[in-house]
Design a protein around this motif. Structure first.
Motif, short mmCIF file in Angstrom:
data_model
loop_
_atom_site.label_atom_id
_atom_site.label_comp_id
_atom_site.label_asym_id
_atom_site.label_seq_id
_atom_site.Cartn_x
_atom_site.Cartn_y
_atom_site.Cartn_z
N TRP A 171 0.85 -1.19 0.00
CA TRP A 171 0.00 0.00 0.00
C TRP A 171 0.87 1.23 0.00
CZ3 TRP A 171 -1.20 -3.87 3.66
CH2 TRP A 171 -2.31 -4.66 3.28
N CYS A 172 0.46 2.22 -0.73
CA CYS A 172 1.17 3.50 -0.79
C CYS A 172 0.46 4.47 0.15
CB CYS A 172 1.18 4.02 -2.23
SG CYS A 172 2.12 5.54 -2.38
N PHE A 173 0.95 4.53 1.36
CA PHE A 173 0.33 5.39 2.37
C PHE A 173 0.44 6.87 2.00
CE2 PHE A 173 1.38 1.50 4.71
CZ PHE A 173 0.11 1.18 5.16
N GLU A 174 1.47 7.21 1.24
CA GLU A 174 1.63 8.60 0.81
C GLU A 174 0.45 9.06 -0.04
OE1 GLU A 174 3.80 6.15 0.40
OE2 GLU A 174 5.72 6.75 1.25
N LEU A 175 -0.10 8.16 -0.82
CA LEU A 175 -1.27 8.51 -1.64
C LEU A 175 -2.46 8.89 -0.78
CD1 LEU A 175 -1.13 5.97 -4.57
CD2 LEU A 175 -1.24 8.43 -4.75
N ALA A 176 -2.66 8.17 0.31
CA ALA A 176 -3.76 8.51 1.22
C ALA A 176 -3.52 9.87 1.85
CB ALA A 176 -3.91 7.43 2.29
N LEU A 177 -2.29 10.15 2.20
CA LEU A 177 -1.95 11.45 2.79
C LEU A 177 -2.24 12.58 1.81
CD1 LEU A 177 -0.57 13.22 4.99
CD2 LEU A 177 1.55 12.81 3.75
N VAL A 178 -1.77 12.44 0.58
CA VAL A 178 -1.99 13.47 -0.43
C VAL A 178 -3.48 13.64 -0.71
CG1 VAL A 178 -1.59 14.09 -2.85
CG2 VAL A 178 0.28 13.21 -1.46
N ALA A 179 -4.20 12.55 -0.80
CA ALA A 179 -5.64 12.63 -1.05
C ALA A 179 -6.34 13.38 0.08
CB ALA A 179 -6.23 11.23 -1.20
N ASN A 180 -5.93 13.15 1.31
CA ASN A 180 -6.54 13.86 2.44
C ASN A 180 -6.18 15.34 2.43
OD1 ASN A 180 -8.03 11.80 3.67
ND2 ASN A 180 -6.22 11.01 4.70
#
Length: 71
Positions: A41-50
């Motif tokens: 999982w790319c946790f950075e993507l969730a961060l950017v999306a938020n």
């Protein structure tokens, strides 16, 4: 959302040879690498999306995006 989806599609492939956990799901070595494989999982993507307030529905197609972490 389009750029994040594009990034997500290439994220795992681009980490080949760079991340020690890349392809751990294919390892047949007992207890050596498979002990810490929990998924990719790319946790950075969730961060950017938020941060950018991108709706989770627009990123749900990628298997690498932890959509449960997106508000």
């Amino acid at each position: 959302p389009d750029l994040l989806n594009q990034f997500a599609q290439n994220w795992y492939i681009k980490l080949e040879g760079l991340a020690d956990w890349h392809d751990n799901h294919n390892c047949e070595c007992e207890f050596e690498y498979t002990d810490y494989y929990i998924g990719y999982w790319c946790f950075e993507l969730a961060l950017v999306a938020n941060v950018l307030e991108i709706p989770r529905e627009s990123l749900e197609d990628s298997v690498y995006v932890p959509v449960d972490l997106i508000r």
